[in-house]
Write a protein that holds these residues in place. Structure first.
Motif, PDB file in Angstrom:
ATOM      1  N   VAL A   6      -4.468   6.080   2.999  1.00 21.10           N
ATOM      2  CA  VAL A   6      -4.059   5.039   1.868  1.00 21.10           C
ATOM      3  C   VAL A   6      -4.440   5.649   0.529  1.00 21.10           C
ATOM      4  N   GLU A  45      -2.631   7.511   9.043  1.00 19.51           N
ATOM      5  CA  GLU A  45      -2.321   6.965   7.624  1.00 19.51           C
ATOM      6  C   GLU A  45      -3.522   7.176   6.641  1.00 19.51           C
ATOM      7  N   ARG A  70       0.713  -1.230  -0.097  1.00 19.93           N
ATOM      8  CA  ARG A  70      -0.057  -0.061  -0.102  1.00 19.93           C
ATOM      9  C   ARG A  70       0.892   1.026   0.133  1.00 19.93           C
ATOM     10  N   SER A  79       0.871   5.266   0.724  1.00 20.70           N
ATOM     11  CA  SER A  79       0.071   6.007   1.640  1.00 20.70           C
ATOM     12  C   SER A  79       0.814   7.160   2.196  1.00 20.70           C
TER      13      SER A  79
END
Length: 230
Positions: free
Chosen positions: A71, A69, A59, A61
């Motif tokens: 994403v 966080e 991912r 991010s």
């Protein structure tokens, strides 16, 4: 044991290189393994490698000052990331984390840029795929600014499907291993809003949802439907 040559040979970004070039790249590459949740690199770190996912998911991010966080996208097996490798000296714009246990084949940036210079036939494919990513990102920004929930979620699904295919034309269903929570987090939306939208797409036959995954059954139908939305 991951074989670097096989992984690199199947990477869409490298399709324009001959086998001799891929052999060179494999000799300079290294395979790295990460556990789920392990940080691959941080935002702002010097960009040094082109990364190809051999197994697992990654991912991309960004994290705010409070540690939350956001994403941006989740890449699956066979996908490449580390686009800033084409801008020597630039820092990484976003961070990358193993979304699940993952293996990466990493090609050093200076070597990759030299390889492109020595095999100029690679340029059309590389430039085409980078351009596709750029225009898809611009389209998503426009959708987020001007469109409603259906258009935003639908366009994001189409973008993720395109990333999964590596820029190839649609040939059948594409399964994206994402939950509703992941999509909501990516887009700054509520889980309930995403759930209602996905349910509507499913009832129209565009997608099928399963545990931890969404399969886009009819990309053309979904795209045509999104064009009808104001």
């Amino acid at each position: 044991m991951t074989e670097a040559f096989a992984v690199l040979r199947q990477c869409p970004l490298l399709k324009g290189f001959p086998d001799a070039a891929i052999t060179e790249a494999a000799q300079h590459a290294r395979v790295r393994r990460f556990r789920a949740g392990e940080r691959i690199y941080e935002k702002g770190e010097p960009q040094s490698n082109l990364c190809v996912i051999a197994t697992g998911m990654v991912r991309i991010s960004s994290v705010n000052a409070e540690g939350r966080e956001a994403v941006l996208i989740i890449f699956d097996q066979g996908t490449w990331f580390g686009d800033a490798v084409f801008s020597p000296g630039a820092g990484r714009v976003y961070g990358a984390t193993a979304h699940e246990d993952a293996e990466l084949v990493e090609v050093p940036g200076p070597f990759f840029r030299d390889l492109m210079q020595r095999y100029p036939e690679s340029y059309p494919m590389v430039l085409d795929l980078i351009s596709q990513r750029l225009w898809s990102a611009i389209a998503m920004i426009e959708e987020d600014a001007l469109r409603g929930t259906e258009a935003r979620v639908g366009r994001r699904l189409l973008f993720l499907a395109q990333m999964q295919r590596g820029g190839k034309p649609p040939t059948g269903p594409v399964t994206i291993r994402l939950t509703r929570e992941h999509i909501a987090n990516m887009m700054g939306m509520t889980r309930q809003g995403v759930h209602r939208t996905l349910k509507g797409f499913e009832q129209r036959g565009f997608i099928a949802t399963g545990y931890g995954q969404i399969t886009i059954e009819d990309e053309g139908g979904l795209e045509a439907y999104l064009k009808t939305l104001s």
